[in-house]
Enzyme design. Structure first.
Site, PDB file in Angstrom:
ATOM      1  N   SER A 133       5.717  48.110  10.078  1.00 39.67           N
ATOM      2  CA  SER A 133       6.113  48.234  11.480  1.00 39.67           C
ATOM      3  C   SER A 133       4.958  48.815  12.279  1.00 39.67           C
ATOM      4  CB  SER A 133       7.336  49.156  11.594  1.00 39.67           C
ATOM      5  OG  SER A 133       7.609  49.499  12.932  1.00 39.67           O
ATOM      6  N   TYR A 146      12.486  56.900  10.100  1.00 42.51           N
ATOM      7  CA  TYR A 146      11.925  55.551   9.954  1.00 42.51           C
ATOM      8  C   TYR A 146      10.402  55.590  10.028  1.00 42.51           C
ATOM      9  CZ  TYR A 146      11.370  50.516  10.733  1.00 42.51           C
ATOM     10  OH  TYR A 146      11.003  49.191  10.633  1.00 42.51           O
TER      11      TYR A 146
END
Length: 273
Positions: A133, A146
Site C-alpha cells: 500500500s 494497518y
C-alpha cells in the site's frame, strides 16, 4: 514461463479482478477466499477456487498439497493479497487488536510465503507478489495498525529480495493508493467492533472517519482494480520484474514528497489527509 499462480483474497476487488483476468489470459489460477459462499461464487465464474482462511496454517498446507497434486509438484507464482485495515487511533487499539491485524496482514503472509518458497527453490524459479500500500511507506492518522502491518510487509519483502538474489525467484511489491473494493466496508465493521468511540479523546475526529468509511464512493483518485492487475501481469511476465509497482496518483506523489520534503513538512500534509 510463469503459468500457475495462487492468489489469496479473491472474493472481491483486486483479488477477484486479477484472478479473472489471468484466467482469461491462460494462466492456471488457483483462487482462494475465506468464506465458502465466496468460493462457490468464484467457481460459478469458472475459476478453480478453494477455501482458505490464511490464518489457518494447516489449511494453507492442505490447499498447497491439493495444488501440487494438480501441477506435478510445481507452483510458479504467489500473489499475497488477502488483508484488511483496522482503523482507530493507536492509543485506542488494544494490543490484542493490533496482534490480530498482524496475524492476518503479516504473519499469515509470511507463513504462506515460506511454504511456497520451499516449492520454488526445489523447482528453481518462481514469482512472489506482495500487495502492499501507499501506507507501506508513509503513514496517515487513525490507520496505525494497518500502517504498521504494511511497513512490516515492506521490510520483510525488501529483505527477501536481497536473500533471493541469484535464485531465479523474484519478489515484487505493489503499492496501491485508493482502489475500488470492499476495503472501506470491512474497515468500518472492524472500527465498530473494536473502537470505543464515546470514551476516546478522538471522538469528534472519528466521526469524519466514520463518514469516510460509510461512503460507497471513493475519492477522485480512486482507480478500478484493473490498475493493479496490470502491474501483477508485468511482475509475472517481465524478465526483470520491478521491486516496486506504484499504483494511483497519490502513491506517486507521496513517494516523491517523501524524498524531497522534511519530516516536519510531510507530517503537516499527512495530518490533513
Amino acid at each position: 514461463m510463469i503459468k500457475s499462480i495462487l492468489i489469496t483474497g479473491c472474493s472481491t476487488g483486486i483479488g477477484l479482478h486479477t484472478a479473472m483476468t489471468l484466467n482469461k489470459l491462460g494462466y492456471t489460477v488457483f483462487a482462494t477466499a475465506r468464506q465458502l459462499k465466496d468460493v462457490e461464487k468464484l467457481k460459478e465464474l469458472g475459476l478453480d477456487a478453494r477455501q482458505l482462511d490464511i490464518n489457518n496454517f494447516q489449511q494453507q498446507q492442505q490447499v498447497l498439497d491439493e495444488i501440487l497434486g494438480l501441477t506435478d509438484g510445481t507452483l510458479d507464482a504467489l500473489f499475497n493479497n488477502a488483508a484488511y485495515g483496522q482503523p482507530g487511533a493507536i492509543e485506542d487499539l488494544s494490543t490484542e487488536i493490533l496482534r490480530e491485524q498482524f496475524e492476518t496482514n503479516v504473519f499469515a503472509w509470511h507463513e504462506l510465503t515460506i511454504r511456497c518458497l520451499k516449492i520454488m527453490r526445489k523447482q528453481g524459479y518462481g514469482r512472489i507478489i506482495q500487495n502492499s500500500s501507499v501506507l507501506g511507506f508513509v503513514t496517515m492518522p487513525f490507520r496505525g495498525a494497518y500502517n504498521a502491518s504494511k511497513f512490516a510487509i515492506e521490510g520483510l519483502t525488501d529483505t527477501l529480495r536481497l536473500e533471493l538474489a541469484g535464485t531465479n525467484i523474484h519478489i515484487s511489491l505493489i503499492e496501491p493508493g485508493p482502489i475500488e473494493s470492499n476495503f472501506r466496508k470491512t474497515a468500518l465493521q472492524k472500527f465498530n467492533d473494536n473502537i470505543d468511540v464515546q470514551n476516546s479523546v478522538f471522538a469528534e475526529a472519528y466521526q469524519r472517519q466514520i463518514d469516510r468509511l460509510s461512503s460507497d464512493v471513493g475519492n477522485k483518485f480512486t482507480l478500478a482494480p484493473d490498475a493493479v492487475t496490470l502491474k501483477v501481469i508485468h511482475a509475472l511476465s517481465s524478465t526483470k520484474p520491478k521491486a516496486r509497482y506504484r499504483v494511483t496518483l497519490p502513491t506517486h506523489i507521496f513517494a516523491m514528497l517523501k524524498r524531497i520534503l522534511s519530516t516536519r513538512l510531510l507530517d503537516k500534509m499527512l495530518i490533513k489527509g
